[in-house]
Write an enzyme that holds these catalytic residues in place. Structure first.
Site, PDB file in Angstrom:
ATOM      1  N   ASP A  31      65.646  39.907  48.016  1.00 18.23           N
ATOM      2  CA  ASP A  31      65.583  38.525  47.627  1.00 18.23           C
ATOM      3  C   ASP A  31      65.337  37.592  48.842  1.00 18.23           C
ATOM      4  OD1 ASP A  31      66.035  36.660  44.740  1.00 18.23           O
ATOM      5  OD2 ASP A  31      66.019  35.613  46.795  1.00 18.23           O
ATOM      6  N   ILE A  32      64.361  36.601  48.795  1.00 18.17           N
ATOM      7  CA  ILE A  32      64.314  35.816  50.062  1.00 18.17           C
ATOM      8  C   ILE A  32      65.339  34.749  50.424  1.00 18.17           C
ATOM      9  CG2 ILE A  32      62.873  34.002  49.052  1.00 18.17           C
ATOM     10  CD1 ILE A  32      60.889  34.400  51.427  1.00 18.17           C
ATOM     11  N   ASN A  87      66.665  36.401  34.260  1.00 16.05           N
ATOM     12  CA  ASN A  87      66.522  35.080  33.848  1.00 16.05           C
ATOM     13  C   ASN A  87      65.160  34.967  33.003  1.00 16.05           C
ATOM     14  OD1 ASN A  87      68.705  33.896  35.207  1.00 16.05           O
ATOM     15  ND2 ASN A  87      67.599  34.029  36.902  1.00 16.05           N
ATOM     16  N   GLY A  93      66.453  29.199  33.893  1.00 15.35           N
ATOM     17  CA  GLY A  93      66.087  29.002  35.190  1.00 15.35           C
ATOM     18  C   GLY A  93      64.882  30.179  35.926  1.00 15.35           C
ATOM     19  N   GLN A  94      64.162  30.811  35.063  1.00 14.59           N
ATOM     20  CA  GLN A  94      63.127  31.767  35.520  1.00 14.59           C
ATOM     21  C   GLN A  94      62.071  31.096  36.324  1.00 14.59           C
ATOM     22  OE1 GLN A  94      61.398  34.114  32.455  1.00 14.59           O
ATOM     23  NE2 GLN A  94      60.227  35.579  34.269  1.00 14.59           N
ATOM     24  N   HIS A 100      61.940  40.578  36.199  1.00 12.88           N
ATOM     25  CA  HIS A 100      62.382  41.301  37.485  1.00 12.88           C
ATOM     26  C   HIS A 100      63.808  41.021  36.772  1.00 12.88           C
ATOM     27  CE1 HIS A 100      61.924  36.762  37.837  1.00 12.88           C
ATOM     28  NE2 HIS A 100      63.151  36.839  38.406  1.00 12.88           N
ATOM     29  N   HIS A 102      67.652  41.032  38.851  1.00 15.13           N
ATOM     30  CA  HIS A 102      68.428  40.525  40.143  1.00 15.13           C
ATOM     31  C   HIS A 102      69.552  41.768  40.347  1.00 15.13           C
ATOM     32  CE1 HIS A 102      67.057  36.409  40.845  1.00 15.13           C
ATOM     33  NE2 HIS A 102      66.775  36.713  39.443  1.00 15.13           N
TER      34      HIS A 102
HETATM   35  P1  AMP Z   1      63.961  33.812  38.941  1.00 20.03           P
HETATM   36  O1  AMP Z   1      64.791  32.569  39.035  1.00 20.03           O
HETATM   37  O2  AMP Z   1      65.124  34.705  38.152  1.00 20.03           O
HETATM   38  O3  AMP Z   1      62.546  33.711  38.554  1.00 20.03           O
HETATM   39  O4  AMP Z   1      64.146  34.405  40.278  1.00 20.03           O
HETATM   40  C1  AMP Z   1      63.078  34.648  41.478  1.00 20.03           C
HETATM   41  C2  AMP Z   1      63.789  34.797  42.563  1.00 20.03           C
HETATM   42  O5  AMP Z   1      62.715  35.339  43.214  1.00 20.03           O
HETATM   43  C3  AMP Z   1      64.774  33.941  43.251  1.00 20.03           C
HETATM   44  O6  AMP Z   1      65.883  34.642  43.475  1.00 20.03           O
HETATM   45  C4  AMP Z   1      63.874  33.733  44.607  1.00 20.03           C
HETATM   46  O7  AMP Z   1      64.700  33.513  45.772  1.00 20.03           O
HETATM   47  C5  AMP Z   1      63.197  35.248  44.664  1.00 20.03           C
HETATM   48  N1  AMP Z   1      61.876  35.193  45.414  1.00 20.03           N
HETATM   49  C6  AMP Z   1      60.877  33.935  45.351  1.00 20.03           C
HETATM   50  N2  AMP Z   1      59.745  34.235  46.330  1.00 20.03           N
HETATM   51  C7  AMP Z   1      60.107  35.661  46.942  1.00 20.03           C
HETATM   52  C8  AMP Z   1      59.658  36.323  47.938  1.00 20.03           C
HETATM   53  N3  AMP Z   1      58.553  36.115  48.554  1.00 20.03           N
HETATM   54  N4  AMP Z   1      60.287  37.540  48.532  1.00 20.03           N
HETATM   55  C9  AMP Z   1      61.511  37.582  47.644  1.00 20.03           C
HETATM   56  N5  AMP Z   1      62.039  37.155  46.846  1.00 20.03           N
HETATM   57  C10 AMP Z   1      61.565  36.039  46.347  1.00 20.03           C
END
Ligand code: AMP
Length: 114
Positions: A31-32, A87, A93-94, A100, A102
């Site tokens: 995760d970024i 999520n 909070g998606q 996906h 986590h």
């Molecule tokens: P969600 O809120 O469950 O949709 O989570 C989306 C997740 O994607 C968040 O934890 C972000 O930090 C992660 N994210 C967004 N862009 C990237 C990216 N380019 N590379 C890795 N993780 C990402």
């Protein structure tokens, strides 16, 4: 045609990611914006927007994602435990509309989540 999600762009190698696992059906990457010492995102390569969009046809695929997460946990030695979160929708909070999971590890987590 709808805009590709960030995760679709990662699958297609259009944007970089630190990929930690890949097979024919799924991909896992860091995760970024990590919320724990280990924070991975595990996705199917098939485009499914969220849990709401999982169908009976996806049963084996979703099972496959969990088998992959178990392999990743074993490879990374997450013997202290880890949390798997998905999520679904606005209230959860998606942010990225590509199913996906986590995988969070490396610290203690509270319950219930915030
Ligand atoms: P969600 O809120 O469950 O949709 O989570 C989306 C997740 O994607 C968040 O934890 C972000 O930090 C992660 N994210 C967004 N862009 C990237 C990216 N380019 N590379 C890795 N993780 C990402």
């Amino acid at each position: 045609m709808t805009e590709k999600t960030i995760f679709r762009k990662i699958i297609d190698r259009e944007i970089p990611a630190k990929i930690v696992y890949e097979d024919d059906l799924c991909l896992a990457f860091e995760d970024i914006n990590p919320r724990a010492p280990t924070h991975l995102i595990v996705i199917p390569k098939k485009e499914i927007r969220s849990v709401d969009d999982v169908t009976e046809q996806d049963e084996a695929l979703v099972g496959h994602l969990f088998v992959a997460m178990g392999k990743i946990a074993a490879e990374r030695g997450l013997s202290g435990g880890y949390r798997v979160v998905t999520n679904c929708g606005r209230d959860a909070g998606q942010e990225v509309m590509h199913l996906h999971f986590h995988m969070l590890a490396g610290r203690s987590f509270t319950w219930p989540p915030g």
